[in-house]
Write a protein that holds these residues in place. Structure first.
Motif, mmCIF file in Angstrom:
data_model
loop_
_atom_site.group_PDB
_atom_site.id
_atom_site.type_symbol
_atom_site.label_atom_id
_atom_site.label_comp_id
_atom_site.label_asym_id
_atom_site.label_seq_id
_atom_site.Cartn_x
_atom_site.Cartn_y
_atom_site.Cartn_z
ATOM 1 N N ARG A 80 5.336 3.371 12.251
ATOM 2 C CA ARG A 80 4.320 4.347 12.630
ATOM 3 C C ARG A 80 3.036 4.155 11.840
ATOM 4 O O ARG A 80 1.975 4.611 12.258
ATOM 5 C CB ARG A 80 4.854 5.769 12.430
ATOM 6 C CG ARG A 80 6.016 6.090 13.382
ATOM 7 C CD ARG A 80 6.804 7.253 12.901
ATOM 8 N NE ARG A 80 7.482 6.834 11.660
ATOM 9 C CZ ARG A 80 8.346 7.575 10.989
ATOM 10 N NH1 ARG A 80 8.629 8.783 11.399
ATOM 11 N NH2 ARG A 80 8.917 7.127 9.891
ATOM 12 N N THR A 81 3.146 3.471 10.707
ATOM 13 C CA THR A 81 1.982 3.184 9.867
ATOM 14 C C THR A 81 2.065 1.730 9.394
ATOM 15 O O THR A 81 3.130 1.106 9.460
ATOM 16 C CB THR A 81 1.935 4.096 8.626
ATOM 17 O OG1 THR A 81 3.057 3.783 7.791
ATOM 18 C CG2 THR A 81 1.936 5.571 9.008
ATOM 19 N N ALA A 82 0.958 1.241 8.870
ATOM 20 C CA ALA A 82 0.938 -0.109 8.306
ATOM 21 C C ALA A 82 1.915 -0.201 7.144
ATOM 22 O O ALA A 82 2.634 -1.193 6.994
ATOM 23 C CB ALA A 82 -0.476 -0.468 7.860
ATOM 24 N N LYS A 83 1.963 0.832 6.319
ATOM 25 C CA LYS A 83 2.870 0.819 5.173
ATOM 26 C C LYS A 83 4.327 0.758 5.634
ATOM 27 O O LYS A 83 5.126 -0.005 5.077
ATOM 28 C CB LYS A 83 2.651 2.047 4.297
ATOM 29 C CG LYS A 83 3.504 2.037 3.030
ATOM 30 C CD LYS A 83 3.303 3.278 2.179
ATOM 31 C CE LYS A 83 2.084 3.084 1.318
ATOM 32 N NZ LYS A 83 1.904 4.173 0.336
ATOM 33 N N GLU A 84 4.676 1.546 6.641
ATOM 34 C CA GLU A 84 6.066 1.567 7.099
ATOM 35 C C GLU A 84 6.494 0.200 7.628
ATOM 36 O O GLU A 84 7.577 -0.288 7.289
ATOM 37 C CB GLU A 84 6.266 2.643 8.172
ATOM 38 C CG GLU A 84 7.724 2.721 8.631
ATOM 39 C CD GLU A 84 7.978 3.778 9.683
ATOM 40 O OE1 GLU A 84 9.067 4.377 9.633
ATOM 41 O OE2 GLU A 84 7.114 3.994 10.560
ATOM 42 N N ILE A 85 5.662 -0.436 8.442
ATOM 43 C CA ILE A 85 6.053 -1.736 8.993
ATOM 44 C C ILE A 85 6.087 -2.800 7.889
ATOM 45 O O ILE A 85 6.948 -3.681 7.896
ATOM 46 C CB ILE A 85 5.175 -2.146 10.198
ATOM 47 C CG1 ILE A 85 5.861 -3.267 10.987
ATOM 48 C CG2 ILE A 85 3.775 -2.500 9.795
ATOM 49 C CD1 ILE A 85 5.216 -3.549 12.345
ATOM 50 N N CYS A 86 5.201 -2.698 6.896
ATOM 51 C CA CYS A 86 5.228 -3.637 5.767
ATOM 52 C C CYS A 86 6.504 -3.474 4.944
ATOM 53 O O CYS A 86 7.108 -4.471 4.540
ATOM 54 C CB CYS A 86 3.996 -3.459 4.880
ATOM 55 S SG CYS A 86 2.511 -4.241 5.531
ATOM 56 N N VAL A 87 6.920 -2.238 4.695
ATOM 57 C CA VAL A 87 8.155 -1.998 3.944
ATOM 58 C C VAL A 87 9.344 -2.588 4.698
ATOM 59 O O VAL A 87 10.191 -3.279 4.115
ATOM 60 C CB VAL A 87 8.352 -0.493 3.653
ATOM 61 C CG1 VAL A 87 9.768 -0.200 3.154
ATOM 62 C CG2 VAL A 87 7.323 -0.007 2.643
ATOM 63 N N LYS A 88 9.407 -2.341 6.004
ATOM 64 C CA LYS A 88 10.513 -2.883 6.798
ATOM 65 C C LYS A 88 10.528 -4.406 6.754
ATOM 66 O O LYS A 88 11.579 -5.026 6.575
ATOM 67 C CB LYS A 88 10.409 -2.410 8.246
ATOM 68 C CG LYS A 88 10.755 -0.960 8.447
ATOM 69 C CD LYS A 88 10.615 -0.578 9.909
ATOM 70 C CE LYS A 88 10.978 0.859 10.165
ATOM 71 N NZ LYS A 88 10.866 1.208 11.599
ATOM 72 N N LEU A 89 9.373 -5.009 6.921
ATOM 73 C CA LEU A 89 9.263 -6.464 7.003
ATOM 74 C C LEU A 89 9.483 -7.140 5.648
ATOM 75 O O LEU A 89 10.296 -8.054 5.526
ATOM 76 C CB LEU A 89 7.892 -6.838 7.574
ATOM 77 C CG LEU A 89 7.525 -8.312 7.614
ATOM 78 C CD1 LEU A 89 8.486 -9.094 8.480
ATOM 79 C CD2 LEU A 89 6.108 -8.458 8.159
ATOM 80 N N PHE A 90 8.763 -6.692 4.621
ATOM 81 C CA PHE A 90 8.758 -7.394 3.339
ATOM 82 C C PHE A 90 9.812 -6.912 2.341
ATOM 83 O O PHE A 90 10.204 -7.667 1.464
ATOM 84 C CB PHE A 90 7.379 -7.308 2.684
ATOM 85 C CG PHE A 90 6.307 -7.953 3.497
ATOM 86 C CD1 PHE A 90 6.287 -9.322 3.691
ATOM 87 C CD2 PHE A 90 5.317 -7.189 4.086
ATOM 88 C CE1 PHE A 90 5.296 -9.925 4.454
ATOM 89 C CE2 PHE A 90 4.317 -7.780 4.842
ATOM 90 C CZ PHE A 90 4.313 -9.155 5.023
ATOM 91 N N ARG A 109 -3.392 -6.962 6.502
ATOM 92 C CA ARG A 109 -4.704 -6.612 7.062
ATOM 93 C C ARG A 109 -4.590 -6.289 8.548
ATOM 94 O O ARG A 109 -5.193 -5.314 9.029
ATOM 95 C CB ARG A 109 -5.696 -7.769 6.870
ATOM 96 C CG ARG A 109 -6.110 -7.994 5.441
ATOM 97 C CD ARG A 109 -7.259 -8.981 5.328
ATOM 98 N NE ARG A 109 -7.055 -10.247 6.011
ATOM 99 C CZ ARG A 109 -6.478 -11.324 5.467
ATOM 100 N NH1 ARG A 109 -6.013 -11.270 4.228
ATOM 101 N NH2 ARG A 109 -6.363 -12.442 6.152
ATOM 102 N N GLU A 110 -3.822 -7.066 9.280
ATOM 103 C CA GLU A 110 -3.674 -6.818 10.713
ATOM 104 C C GLU A 110 -2.936 -5.514 10.980
ATOM 105 O O GLU A 110 -3.286 -4.781 11.908
ATOM 106 C CB GLU A 110 -2.956 -7.990 11.393
ATOM 107 C CG GLU A 110 -3.825 -9.210 11.571
ATOM 108 C CD GLU A 110 -5.076 -8.932 12.391
ATOM 109 O OE1 GLU A 110 -4.970 -8.469 13.545
ATOM 110 O OE2 GLU A 110 -6.180 -9.182 11.869
ATOM 111 N N PHE A 111 -1.934 -5.207 10.182
ATOM 112 C CA PHE A 111 -1.230 -3.932 10.361
ATOM 113 C C PHE A 111 -2.164 -2.760 10.090
ATOM 114 O O PHE A 111 -2.100 -1.735 10.769
ATOM 115 C CB PHE A 111 0.018 -3.862 9.478
ATOM 116 C CG PHE A 111 1.105 -4.835 9.862
ATOM 117 C CD1 PHE A 111 1.311 -5.220 11.175
ATOM 118 C CD2 PHE A 111 1.935 -5.377 8.894
ATOM 119 C CE1 PHE A 111 2.320 -6.110 11.530
ATOM 120 C CE2 PHE A 111 2.948 -6.266 9.232
ATOM 121 C CZ PHE A 111 3.138 -6.636 10.555
ATOM 122 N N GLN A 112 -3.061 -2.894 9.111
ATOM 123 C CA GLN A 112 -4.059 -1.838 8.841
ATOM 124 C C GLN A 112 -4.995 -1.680 10.041
ATOM 125 O O GLN A 112 -5.315 -0.554 10.441
ATOM 126 C CB GLN A 112 -4.865 -2.167 7.587
ATOM 127 C CG GLN A 112 -4.148 -1.893 6.299
ATOM 128 C CD GLN A 112 -3.943 -0.413 6.032
ATOM 129 O OE1 GLN A 112 -3.013 -0.081 5.328
ATOM 130 N NE2 GLN A 112 -4.745 0.476 6.526
#
Length: 127
Positions: A80-90, A109-112
């Protein structure tokens, strides 16, 4: 103020056209799903040939940058946010499908940008 915006836009365009090393772990197609209010990223595997081109592991052929390519993603990440998808991915995916720090930085940057488009109701086009 308009000159500052023009200067940063020019700088951003120049940086978008620089040479980048491709990640041997694969690439992502990022898009937004406004109906479900999600940022989405499809991960695809590739290998880098001796010319530095990303190639399809199944066919051995270079993957074109433009045009439609029919491939099945190895994983689809959503948040739902750039942070959430980054946490899931990384942080929650093992092994992480990103092996280069510059690739991780680009994805952040792209997720932001995708999050900003999702929140504003604007179209998102991956850089």
């Amino acid at each position: 103020m308009n000159q500052i915006l023009a200067d940063t836009t020019t700088l951003d365009q120049e940086l978008s056209n620089r040479f980048i090393e491709l990640d041997p772990e694969g690439y992502f197609i990022i898009y937004i799903d406004p109906q479900n209010k999600l940022i989405c990223a499809k991960h695809f595997t590739n290998f880098i040939d001796d010319r530095g081109l990303a190639c399809d592991p199944e066919t051995g052929k270079p993957i074109p940058c433009n045009g439609k390519v029919e491939r099945i993603p190895t994983q689809i990440f959503t948040g739902r946010t750039a942070k959430e998808i980054c946490v899931k991915l990384f942080e929650q995916t093992n092994p992480c499908p990103v092996s280069r720090l510059d690739h991780a930085s680009y994805l952040g940057r792209e997720f932001q940008r995708a999050e900003a488009a999702l929140l504003s109701g604007q179209e998102y086009i991956q850089d």
